[in-house]
Design an enzyme around this catalytic site. Structure first.
Site, PDB file in Angstrom:
ATOM      1  N   HIS A  84       2.929   8.506  -8.927  1.00 34.76           N
ATOM      2  CA  HIS A  84       2.907   8.517  -7.452  1.00 34.76           C
ATOM      3  C   HIS A  84       3.145   9.918  -6.889  1.00 34.76           C
ATOM      4  O   HIS A  84       3.876  10.710  -7.469  1.00 34.76           O
ATOM      5  CB  HIS A  84       3.888   7.496  -6.865  1.00 34.76           C
ATOM      6  CG  HIS A  84       5.343   7.719  -7.157  1.00 34.76           C
ATOM      7  ND1 HIS A  84       6.156   8.494  -6.348  1.00 34.76           N
ATOM      8  CD2 HIS A  84       6.144   7.269  -8.151  1.00 34.76           C
ATOM      9  CE1 HIS A  84       7.392   8.484  -6.836  1.00 34.76           C
ATOM     10  NE2 HIS A  84       7.413   7.755  -7.941  1.00 34.76           N
ATOM     11  N   ASP A  86       4.299  10.654  -3.660  1.00 40.66           N
ATOM     12  CA  ASP A  86       5.339  10.837  -2.645  1.00 40.66           C
ATOM     13  C   ASP A  86       6.693  11.091  -3.290  1.00 40.66           C
ATOM     14  O   ASP A  86       6.908  10.796  -4.464  1.00 40.66           O
ATOM     15  CB  ASP A  86       5.439   9.604  -1.731  1.00 40.66           C
ATOM     16  CG  ASP A  86       5.880   8.350  -2.481  1.00 40.66           C
ATOM     17  OD1 ASP A  86       5.303   8.054  -3.542  1.00 40.66           O
ATOM     18  OD2 ASP A  86       6.819   7.665  -2.010  1.00 40.66           O
ATOM     19  N   ASP A 146      10.215  13.404  -9.770  1.00 41.34           N
ATOM     20  CA  ASP A 146       9.902  12.000  -9.499  1.00 41.34           C
ATOM     21  C   ASP A 146       8.934  11.981  -8.322  1.00 41.34           C
ATOM     22  O   ASP A 146       9.349  12.113  -7.186  1.00 41.34           O
ATOM     23  CB  ASP A 146      11.194  11.246  -9.165  1.00 41.34           C
ATOM     24  CG  ASP A 146      10.957   9.808  -8.748  1.00 41.34           C
ATOM     25  OD1 ASP A 146       9.832   9.321  -8.912  1.00 41.34           O
ATOM     26  OD2 ASP A 146      11.913   9.181  -8.242  1.00 41.34           O
ATOM     27  N   GLU A 180       5.408   5.064  -3.074  1.00 40.93           N
ATOM     28  CA  GLU A 180       6.165   4.277  -4.045  1.00 40.93           C
ATOM     29  C   GLU A 180       7.630   4.206  -3.653  1.00 40.93           C
ATOM     30  O   GLU A 180       8.273   3.177  -3.796  1.00 40.93           O
ATOM     31  CB  GLU A 180       6.028   4.897  -5.445  1.00 40.93           C
ATOM     32  CG  GLU A 180       6.554   4.042  -6.587  1.00 40.93           C
ATOM     33  CD  GLU A 180       8.029   4.252  -6.920  1.00 40.93           C
ATOM     34  OE1 GLU A 180       8.566   3.493  -7.727  1.00 40.93           O
ATOM     35  OE2 GLU A 180       8.651   5.184  -6.357  1.00 40.93           O
ATOM     36  N   GLU A 181       8.145   5.324  -3.145  1.00 39.54           N
ATOM     37  CA  GLU A 181       9.589   5.415  -2.863  1.00 39.54           C
ATOM     38  C   GLU A 181      10.025   4.516  -1.713  1.00 39.54           C
ATOM     39  O   GLU A 181      11.215   4.292  -1.525  1.00 39.54           O
ATOM     40  CB  GLU A 181       9.977   6.865  -2.556  1.00 39.54           C
ATOM     41  CG  GLU A 181       9.723   7.826  -3.717  1.00 39.54           C
ATOM     42  CD  GLU A 181      10.642   7.597  -4.917  1.00 39.54           C
ATOM     43  OE1 GLU A 181      11.488   6.685  -4.869  1.00 39.54           O
ATOM     44  OE2 GLU A 181      10.490   8.338  -5.903  1.00 39.54           O
ATOM     45  N   ASP A 203       6.723   7.398 -14.902  1.00 41.72           N
ATOM     46  CA  ASP A 203       7.657   7.474 -13.777  1.00 41.72           C
ATOM     47  C   ASP A 203       9.076   7.202 -14.277  1.00 41.72           C
ATOM     48  O   ASP A 203       9.920   6.754 -13.517  1.00 41.72           O
ATOM     49  CB  ASP A 203       7.225   6.437 -12.716  1.00 41.72           C
ATOM     50  CG  ASP A 203       7.879   6.669 -11.367  1.00 41.72           C
ATOM     51  OD1 ASP A 203       8.468   7.751 -11.164  1.00 41.72           O
ATOM     52  OD2 ASP A 203       7.809   5.760 -10.521  1.00 41.72           O
ATOM     53  N   HIS A 385      16.093  11.887  -6.627  1.00 42.41           N
ATOM     54  CA  HIS A 385      16.390  11.630  -5.200  1.00 42.41           C
ATOM     55  C   HIS A 385      17.521  12.488  -4.655  1.00 42.41           C
ATOM     56  O   HIS A 385      18.133  12.115  -3.647  1.00 42.41           O
ATOM     57  CB  HIS A 385      16.701  10.148  -4.915  1.00 42.41           C
ATOM     58  CG  HIS A 385      15.594   9.219  -5.313  1.00 42.41           C
ATOM     59  ND1 HIS A 385      15.613   7.887  -5.025  1.00 42.41           N
ATOM     60  CD2 HIS A 385      14.429   9.430  -5.975  1.00 42.41           C
ATOM     61  CE1 HIS A 385      14.510   7.308  -5.508  1.00 42.41           C
ATOM     62  NE2 HIS A 385      13.781   8.240  -6.094  1.00 42.41           N
TER      63      HIS A 385
HETATM   64 ZN   LIG Z   1       9.189   7.491  -9.086  1.00 42.86          ZN
END
Ligand SMILES: [Zn+2]
Length: 415
Positions: A84, A86, A146, A180-181, A203, A385
């Site tokens: 992904h 994003d 990520d 995705e997030e 991922d 994150h």
């Molecule tokens: Zn991810």
């Protein structure tokens, strides 16, 4: 030798992608949720076209797909590879300034933009990465490994296969998704159009992760109806919905919570309360690897409400339970070769597979139930994150080798 080639390929790509701002936005109704995700999607479309991949297409929903055509004539399952674009809205994802640390020595790393310290005292996994090339943030943003590491790994593997026609492989479909997030990664994903029989997401986290089991997840809302009356004249009239809510939580049968569970244990969590004296809601999440245990948590809520309705009347409150996602294992178990092959290839590359179930969900869980069985593979990233996010370029290179090995192993497997 090979390892060096992969390292420089994945590092160049990771640095290029992480500097593009692609934070998704949960409050937005647009698709993708933030316009800046288009910048990376367009770049990937162009990069895949230039590289020589075929059927490259960026559609109006922001899915970018491409094909690496087979170089054998055998009829084998089409392999999908997914990541992904994003990054998480939980932390700043703009103006990412990655720091590259060559031959990490096992000491503290100063994040130059904020003077924060990334230390093995807090993150002992760092000690396993001595002598590796690491990429960290500068402390002012997340890194976005990520899942830009997943994109870098997939495209480096594809490029290598394009340049090494002596390695046999079937048809491979590559897909990059948005949002995705914020849990919208697979909304509108056209499994038929993607055209893969099975897939892997890249991922995951540390070396060796191979994930094909995740939680079954439901969300429950418990509502209590009260009666608001001026407190000065409320005797015999006021019904405080908050008091009912507290009583409800107190009456629940003993159950696991996140703070008392690990491994394969499920839990039920009261994670937020809102409302007023007149009406309030308790929001629970229910998680379990088995559907039976998940149903039991739902039963706890319903039975407890029934007890309270006995005392306060039918209309005192209600329970609503909504499905969130399901354990992909129910689907993936019918494709045992997906796990066997990945496991074997890791072992051939000296990697010990880590098959621990995910105490959460992935895009792969939705995709699996949409007809595309999709386990998840490691990328080498950690502390996603936040400002302490980092990744080992050496582990990314190993993931690239694993992807190439899987493509080749598909041609050798007796389907
Ligand atoms: Zn991810």
């Amino acid at each position: 030798m090979e390892r060096q080639t992969f390292k420089s390929a994945v590092l160049t790509r990771l640095l290029r992608y992480t500097q593009i701002y692609t934070t998704s936005d949960p409050s937005s109704k647009t698709i993708p949720s933030s316009p800046q995700q288009w910048d990376l999607l367009r770049l990937l479309r162009d990069e895949m076209t230039e590289m020589g991949l075929t059927e490259v297409e960026l559609d109006e929903r922001g899915f970018v797909m491409a094909t690496l055509p087979a170089n054998i004539s055998q009829d084998i399952p089409v392999l999908g590879l997914l990541a992904h674009v994003d990054t998480s809205p939980d932390f700043n994802g703009k103006d990412v300034k990655p720091q590259v640390i060559e031959q990490y020595d096992g000491n503290d790393i100063v994040l130059q933009g904020s003077d924060d310290i990334l230390s093995p005292k807090d993150f002992p996994n760092l000690l396993k990465l001595q002598q590796h090339t690491l990429v960290t943030t500068d402390g002012t943003s997340l890194l976005g490994a990520d899942d830009k590491s997943g994109i870098a790994i997939i495209l480096s593997a594809a490029e290598y296969l394009l340049n090494h026609s002596e390695i046999p492989h079937g048809k491979i479909r590559i897909g990059f998704t948005t949002d995705e997030e914020i849990g919208r990664g697979t909304e509108g994903f056209d499994v038929k159009k993607f055209g893969a029989d099975v897939a892997y997401t890249l991922d995951g986290g540390p070396l060796g992760e191979l994930q094909y089991e995740n939680f079954n997840a439901d969300a429950a809302t418990v509502t209590f109806f009260g009666r608001s009356v001026h407190p000065g004249t409320a005797k015999g009239k006021m019904i405080n919905a908050f008091e009912r809510a507290c009583e409800f939580q107190y009456r629940l049968p003993p159950h696991n919570t996140p703070a008392t569970s690990e491994g394969r244990e499920g839990f039920m969590l009261l994670h937020h309360i809102d409302g007023a004296l007149d009406q309030c809601q308790l929001h629970y999440i229910l998680r379990s690897f088995s559907r039976e245990e998940l149903a039991m948590y739902g039963e706890y809520l319903r039975q407890t409400m029934a007890e309270m309705q006995q005392i306060y009347g039918e209309k005192c409150g209600k329970v609503e339970i909504n499905e969130q996602y399901r354990n992909m294992h129910e689907v993936v178990k019918n494709y045992p070769y997906l796990i066997e092959i990945a496991q074997q290839v890791m072992e051939q590359n000296g990697i010990i597979p880590n098959l621990e179930p995910i105490r959460g969900g992935t895009d792969g869980s939705n995709l699996s139930f949409m007809g595309l069985p999709t386990p998840n593979l490691f990328t080498g990233g950690e502390n996603f994150h936040g400002r302490f996010e980092f990744i080992s370029v050496d582990v990314m290179a190993q993931a690239t080798q694993v992807v190439i090995g899987i493509a080749k192993a598909f041609t050798e497997y007796k389907f």
